[in-house]
Design a protein around this motif. Structure first.
Motif, PDB file in Angstrom:
ATOM      1  N   LYS A  37       1.088  -1.068  -0.372  1.00  0.00           N
ATOM      2  CA  LYS A  37       0.145  -0.025   0.135  1.00  0.00           C
ATOM      3  C   LYS A  37       0.633   1.362  -0.309  1.00  0.00           C
ATOM      4  CE  LYS A  37      -4.011   2.547   3.209  1.00  0.00           C
ATOM      5  NZ  LYS A  37      -3.938   2.209   4.366  1.00  0.00           N
ATOM      6  N   GLN A  38       1.053   2.201  -0.874  1.00  0.00           N
ATOM      7  CA  GLN A  38       1.641   3.504  -0.713  1.00  0.00           C
ATOM      8  C   GLN A  38       0.657   4.485  -0.681  1.00  0.00           C
ATOM      9  OE1 GLN A  38       3.770   3.870  -4.973  1.00  0.00           O
ATOM     10  NE2 GLN A  38       5.623   5.120  -3.386  1.00  0.00           N
ATOM     11  N   GLU A  39       0.438   6.059   0.403  1.00  0.00           N
ATOM     12  CA  GLU A  39       0.654   6.415   0.525  1.00  0.00           C
ATOM     13  C   GLU A  39       1.472   7.801  -0.065  1.00  0.00           C
ATOM     14  OE1 GLU A  39      -2.643   6.618   3.609  1.00  0.00           O
ATOM     15  OE2 GLU A  39      -0.916   5.222   4.228  1.00  0.00           O
ATOM     16  N   LYS A  40       1.774   8.544   0.865  1.00  0.00           N
ATOM     17  CA  LYS A  40       2.034   9.141   0.165  1.00  0.00           C
ATOM     18  C   LYS A  40       4.078   9.420   0.535  1.00  0.00           C
ATOM     19  CE  LYS A  40      -0.737  13.332   0.007  1.00  0.00           C
ATOM     20  NZ  LYS A  40      -1.024  13.487  -0.713  1.00  0.00           N
ATOM     21  N   SER A  84      -8.153   5.206   1.369  1.00  0.00           N
ATOM     22  CA  SER A  84      -7.541   5.605  -0.354  1.00  0.00           C
ATOM     23  C   SER A  84      -6.128   5.519  -0.208  1.00  0.00           C
ATOM     24  CB  SER A  84      -7.808   6.598  -0.364  1.00  0.00           C
ATOM     25  OG  SER A  84      -9.695   6.688   0.391  1.00  0.00           O
ATOM     26  N   ALA A  85      -5.535   4.917  -1.553  1.00  0.00           N
ATOM     27  CA  ALA A  85      -3.788   5.081  -1.340  1.00  0.00           C
ATOM     28  C   ALA A  85      -4.319   4.599  -2.512  1.00  0.00           C
ATOM     29  CB  ALA A  85      -3.074   3.884  -1.015  1.00  0.00           C
ATOM     30  N   LYS A 105      -4.741   3.129  -8.200  1.00  0.00           N
ATOM     31  CA  LYS A 105      -5.204   3.896  -7.366  1.00  0.00           C
ATOM     32  C   LYS A 105      -6.453   4.075  -6.666  1.00  0.00           C
ATOM     33  CE  LYS A 105      -5.314   9.200  -6.692  1.00  0.00           C
ATOM     34  NZ  LYS A 105      -4.655   9.851  -7.340  1.00  0.00           N
ATOM     35  N   SER A 107      -9.702   5.125  -4.036  1.00  0.00           N
ATOM     36  CA  SER A 107     -10.652   6.297  -3.660  1.00  0.00           C
ATOM     37  C   SER A 107     -11.617   6.091  -3.330  1.00  0.00           C
ATOM     38  CB  SER A 107     -10.511   7.972  -4.624  1.00  0.00           C
ATOM     39  OG  SER A 107      -9.794   7.981  -5.204  1.00  0.00           O
TER      40      SER A 107
END
Lengths: 110, 116
Positions: A37-40, A84-85, A105, A107
């Motif tokens: 999982k990649q957020e910022k 969300s990620a 992606k 959302s």
């Protein structure tokens, strides 16, 4: 050439929905399939799958691998806005490095 | 530290300058990987170390890219004579086991490199 293909590329759902993310692969000397999982920031490890048919589960997330059909799915039930990620699928071959898909992606709207 | 640490978090350089990106892996992790992630893409493999030995550098896009891990811990990725297409996030990952494959890689937050 080794490749990993994820679908869909993007997805918009509402809180409480269930989502299924797909990952198919063609990789020489398959060793493992991983979901991140990649957020910022850094991709965060979710699951590593090596055997077909064995579901891995962590809370609302689960994943399974089909080595015959060369794909994996990641399920998220009762989605929350914090889900969300970008979800990355990666396959490890005998060389040790990971081959990544482009990501899905997700959302989640309130 | 508890996780993989990368510095700087952001780097802006003018085209033609040299840059150096640092990675401090999880303590005790034998394997270290560098990846390049362009906007909207998944990470792409650059190079792999087992301890101080660079075992695979097949992903390095040109001879302007150079990586080292002289003492088997901290690694540096150097890019010489930077070009605009080098703009990307550079991710470092480490894993514990010696043998290849079947071991989760744990990632740092990356260095976002922008070449003007």
């Amino acid at each position: 050439e080794d490749k990993v293909v994820q679908s869909p590329l993007s997805l918009v759902v509402h809180e409480g929905d269930t989502v299924t993310l797909n990952c198919s692969y063609e990789v020489t000397n398959f060793r493992s399939l991983l979901w991140y999982k990649q957020e910022k920031k850094a991709p965060t490890f979710l699951f590593m799958l090596t055997s077909s048919g064995i579901e891995k589960k962590s809370g609302r997330l689960s994943s399974i691998l089909d080595k015959k059909e060369l794909f994996s799915i990641l399920n998220i039930t009762a989605t929350q806005t914090g889900d969300s990620a970008i979800y990355l699928c990666a396959v490890g071959g005998s060389q040790g490095n990971l081959i990544f898909g482009k990501g899905t992606k997700l959302s989640v709207k309130p | 530290g508890a996780g993989v640490s990368q510095s700087p978090r952001y780097k802006v350089a003018k085209r033609g300058q040299d840059v150096a990106l640092r990675c401090d892996p999880i303590s005790g992790h034998v394997s270290l990987f560098w990846y390049q992630q362009a906007l909207g893409q998944g990470p792409e493999f650059l190079t792999y170390f087992q301890n101080e030995a660079q075992l695979d550098k097949s992903g390095l896009p040109s001879d302007r890219f150079f990586a080292e891990r002289p003492e088997g811990s901290v690694s540096t990725l150097k890019i010489q004579r930077t070009q605009q297409e080098d703009s990307a996030v550079y991710l470092c990952a480490s894993s514990f086991r010696r043998e290849r494959g079947n071991q989760p890689q744990h990632f740092g937050d990356g260095t976002r490199l922008s070449i003007l």
